[in-house]
Write a protein that holds these residues in place. Structure first.
Motif, PDB file in Angstrom:
ATOM      1  N   UNK A 191       0.757  -1.239   0.004  1.00  0.00           N
ATOM      2  CA  UNK A 191       0.061   0.025  -0.014  1.00  0.00           C
ATOM      3  C   UNK A 191       0.859   1.126   0.125  1.00  0.00           C
ATOM      4  N   UNK A 192       0.491   1.977  -0.862  1.00  0.00           N
ATOM      5  CA  UNK A 192       1.439   3.289  -0.947  1.00  0.00           C
ATOM      6  C   UNK A 192       0.650   4.642  -0.381  1.00  0.00           C
ATOM      7  N   UNK A 193       1.438   5.614   0.004  1.00  0.00           N
ATOM      8  CA  UNK A 193       1.043   6.704   0.710  1.00  0.00           C
ATOM      9  C   UNK A 193       1.758   7.771   0.375  1.00  0.00           C
ATOM     10  N   UNK A 194       1.071   8.938   0.046  1.00  0.00           N
ATOM     11  CA  UNK A 194       1.910  10.223  -0.261  1.00  0.00           C
ATOM     12  C   UNK A 194       1.214  11.305   0.462  1.00  0.00           C
ATOM     13  N   UNK A 195       2.026  12.496   0.983  1.00  0.00           N
ATOM     14  CA  UNK A 195       1.197  13.453   1.482  1.00  0.00           C
ATOM     15  C   UNK A 195       2.113  14.806   0.923  1.00  0.00           C
ATOM     16  N   UNK A 196       1.129  15.841   0.534  1.00  0.00           N
ATOM     17  CA  UNK A 196       1.691  17.053  -0.057  1.00  0.00           C
ATOM     18  C   UNK A 196       1.653  18.455   0.985  1.00  0.00           C
ATOM     19  N   UNK A 197       1.627  17.958   2.180  1.00  0.00           N
ATOM     20  CA  UNK A 197       1.272  19.086   3.155  1.00  0.00           C
ATOM     21  C   UNK A 197       2.881  19.316   3.917  1.00  0.00           C
ATOM     22  N   UNK A 198       3.709  18.903   3.356  1.00  0.00           N
ATOM     23  CA  UNK A 198       5.110  19.341   3.874  1.00  0.00           C
ATOM     24  C   UNK A 198       5.534  18.833   5.156  1.00  0.00           C
ATOM     25  N   UNK A 199       4.534  17.951   5.835  1.00  0.00           N
ATOM     26  CA  UNK A 199       4.925  17.346   6.989  1.00  0.00           C
ATOM     27  C   UNK A 199       6.087  16.610   7.431  1.00  0.00           C
ATOM     28  N   UNK A 200       6.556  16.352   8.401  1.00  0.00           N
ATOM     29  CA  UNK A 200       7.707  15.566   8.658  1.00  0.00           C
ATOM     30  C   UNK A 200       7.680  14.227   9.279  1.00  0.00           C
ATOM     31  N   UNK A 201       6.327  14.177   9.354  1.00  0.00           N
ATOM     32  CA  UNK A 201       5.850  12.649  10.454  1.00  0.00           C
ATOM     33  C   UNK A 201       4.622  12.136   9.826  1.00  0.00           C
ATOM     34  N   UNK A 202       4.771  10.861   9.477  1.00  0.00           N
ATOM     35  CA  UNK A 202       3.882   9.837   8.826  1.00  0.00           C
ATOM     36  C   UNK A 202       4.017   8.717   9.650  1.00  0.00           C
TER      37      UNK A 202
ATOM     38  N   UNK B  12       7.894  12.514   2.426  1.00  0.00           N
ATOM     39  CA  UNK B  12       6.447  12.786   1.711  1.00  0.00           C
ATOM     40  C   UNK B  12       5.730  11.356   1.292  1.00  0.00           C
ATOM     41  N   UNK B  13       6.445  10.441   1.638  1.00  0.00           N
ATOM     42  CA  UNK B  13       5.989   8.830   0.998  1.00  0.00           C
ATOM     43  C   UNK B  13       6.374   7.789   2.298  1.00  0.00           C
ATOM     44  N   UNK B  14       5.120   7.239   2.510  1.00  0.00           N
ATOM     45  CA  UNK B  14       5.245   6.120   3.369  1.00  0.00           C
ATOM     46  C   UNK B  14       4.789   4.885   2.837  1.00  0.00           C
ATOM     47  N   UNK B  15       5.332   3.799   2.516  1.00  0.00           N
ATOM     48  CA  UNK B  15       4.472   2.553   1.929  1.00  0.00           C
ATOM     49  C   UNK B  15       4.560   1.407   3.058  1.00  0.00           C
ATOM     50  N   UNK B  16       3.692   0.623   2.969  1.00  0.00           N
ATOM     51  CA  UNK B  16       3.575  -0.497   3.931  1.00  0.00           C
ATOM     52  C   UNK B  16       3.321  -1.861   2.804  1.00  0.00           C
ATOM     53  N   UNK B  17       4.414  -2.715   3.014  1.00  0.00           N
ATOM     54  CA  UNK B  17       4.468  -3.896   2.613  1.00  0.00           C
ATOM     55  C   UNK B  17       4.055  -5.079   3.334  1.00  0.00           C
ATOM     56  N   UNK B  18       3.201  -5.953   2.969  1.00  0.00           N
ATOM     57  CA  UNK B  18       2.993  -6.869   3.821  1.00  0.00           C
ATOM     58  C   UNK B  18       2.961  -8.479   3.248  1.00  0.00           C
ATOM     59  N   UNK B  19       3.955  -9.280   3.808  1.00  0.00           N
ATOM     60  CA  UNK B  19       4.210 -10.696   3.315  1.00  0.00           C
ATOM     61  C   UNK B  19       3.277 -11.721   3.800  1.00  0.00           C
ATOM     62  N   UNK B  20       3.233 -12.726   3.122  1.00  0.00           N
ATOM     63  CA  UNK B  20       2.488 -13.768   3.489  1.00  0.00           C
ATOM     64  C   UNK B  20       0.886 -13.223   4.140  1.00  0.00           C
ATOM     65  N   UNK B  21       0.078 -12.839   3.353  1.00  0.00           N
ATOM     66  CA  UNK B  21      -0.927 -12.250   4.130  1.00  0.00           C
ATOM     67  C   UNK B  21      -1.986 -13.409   4.670  1.00  0.00           C
ATOM     68  N   UNK B  22      -2.453 -13.193   5.718  1.00  0.00           N
ATOM     69  CA  UNK B  22      -3.367 -13.945   6.641  1.00  0.00           C
ATOM     70  C   UNK B  22      -4.657 -13.439   6.779  1.00  0.00           C
ATOM     71  N   UNK B  23      -5.737 -14.314   6.986  1.00  0.00           N
ATOM     72  CA  UNK B  23      -7.070 -13.736   7.228  1.00  0.00           C
ATOM     73  C   UNK B  23      -7.490 -12.564   8.014  1.00  0.00           C
ATOM     74  N   UNK B  24      -6.552 -12.648   9.295  1.00  0.00           N
ATOM     75  CA  UNK B  24      -6.596 -11.794  10.037  1.00  0.00           C
ATOM     76  C   UNK B  24      -5.927 -10.505   9.836  1.00  0.00           C
ATOM     77  N   UNK B  25      -5.334 -10.349   8.836  1.00  0.00           N
ATOM     78  CA  UNK B  25      -5.028  -8.874   8.268  1.00  0.00           C
ATOM     79  C   UNK B  25      -5.937  -7.994   7.463  1.00  0.00           C
ATOM     80  N   UNK B  26      -6.955  -8.758   7.315  1.00  0.00           N
ATOM     81  CA  UNK B  26      -8.091  -8.012   6.789  1.00  0.00           C
ATOM     82  C   UNK B  26      -8.528  -6.853   7.868  1.00  0.00           C
ATOM     83  N   UNK B  27      -8.611  -5.563   7.096  1.00  0.00           N
ATOM     84  CA  UNK B  27      -8.867  -4.535   8.096  1.00  0.00           C
ATOM     85  C   UNK B  27      -8.716  -3.171   7.003  1.00  0.00           C
TER      86      UNK B  27
END
Lengths: 114, 112
Positions: free
Chosen positions: B21-32, B72-87
């Motif tokens: 999942x990819x995320x980008x912010x254009x607010x100039x913030x320093x924390x994601x 400005x970018x923070x991505x989330x990589x998930x390996x070996x997905x499980x049913x309980x990761x549904x959210x």
């Protein structure tokens, strides 16, 4: 560690009636306090925030909240609810130091009856 | 312009797959941040980055790996997905990690 309690899981009010959603926090110092609203399938939108100063804060969409240090509370109010206010409401606490992320309550679902 | 945008909005995948999942912010913030919202709507912090540095890493399975190529970018990589990761996974940003957080629209992950 800080925590937030929203005692009401679900509230139903009639359109035009007043609304108060409860929020209690636990933190050793004065926290930063927030109310967010989440409509179905949407992200969270900030309604209002308290950092310091006047304990009664005004927000968007006619909402207000009052910080009461003695009760560790930050209740959200609206004098007259509209059908479009039906949503999930989250109270959150932030801190001056240490953990740099908001801690959320479990949310209150607001239903509005015509 | 959307302040915090994340893609995709919906993700349906089979158990055992790897997804990002990819995320980008254009607010100039320093924390994601990455938050997880479970089926009961409870929001829990997973990770936080400040200027590309990991500063919060909650008790999350190591199948979840965040990456911040720039502030400005923070991505989330998930390996070996499980049913309980549904959210629903929310990306957010703030300035300084203490003020209000601005949230993306969320990514609804369904593992089948």
């Amino acid at each position: 560690a800080q925590s937030v309690t929203q005692p009401d899981i679900h509230i139903t009010v009639s359109e035009g009636a007043s609304l108060e959603l409860r929020c209690n926090y636990s933190y050793g110092a004065t926290p930063y306090l927030f109310w967010y609203v989440q409509s179905p399938g949407q992200g969270l939108q900030l309604l209002l925030k308290y950092f310091s100063g006047d304990t009664l804060v005004q927000g968007i969409k006619g909402f207000e909240a009052e910080f009461k240090r003695s009760q560790s509370s930050f209740n959200l109010r609206k004098p007259s609810v509209h059908w479009s206010d039906a949503a999930e409401y989250f109270c959150a606490v932030g801190t001056h130091t240490g953990r740099r992320a908001l801690t959320f309550g479990s949310g209150t679902r607001l239903q509005v009856q015509p | 312009d959307t302040a915090v945008s994340q893609t995709p909005k919906y993700l349906v995948t089979q158990m055992g797959n790897d997804k990002s999942i990819k995320c980008e912010q254009n607010l100039g913030h320093d924390t994601m941040y990455w938050y997880k919202q479970d089926s009961k709507k409870f929001l829990k912090i997973m990770f936080s980055y400040n200027n590309k540095e990991l500063i919060i890493n909650e008790t999350v399975p190591n199948r979840f790996s965040p990456k911040s190529p720039d502030k400005a970018h923070l991505n989330l990589h998930i390996n070996s997905l499980e049913l309980g990761d549904s959210a629903v996974y929310f990306c957010a940003s703030s300035q300084g990690g203490q003020g209000e957080a601005f949230f993306g629209q969320g990514t609804r992950l369904t593992v089948v």
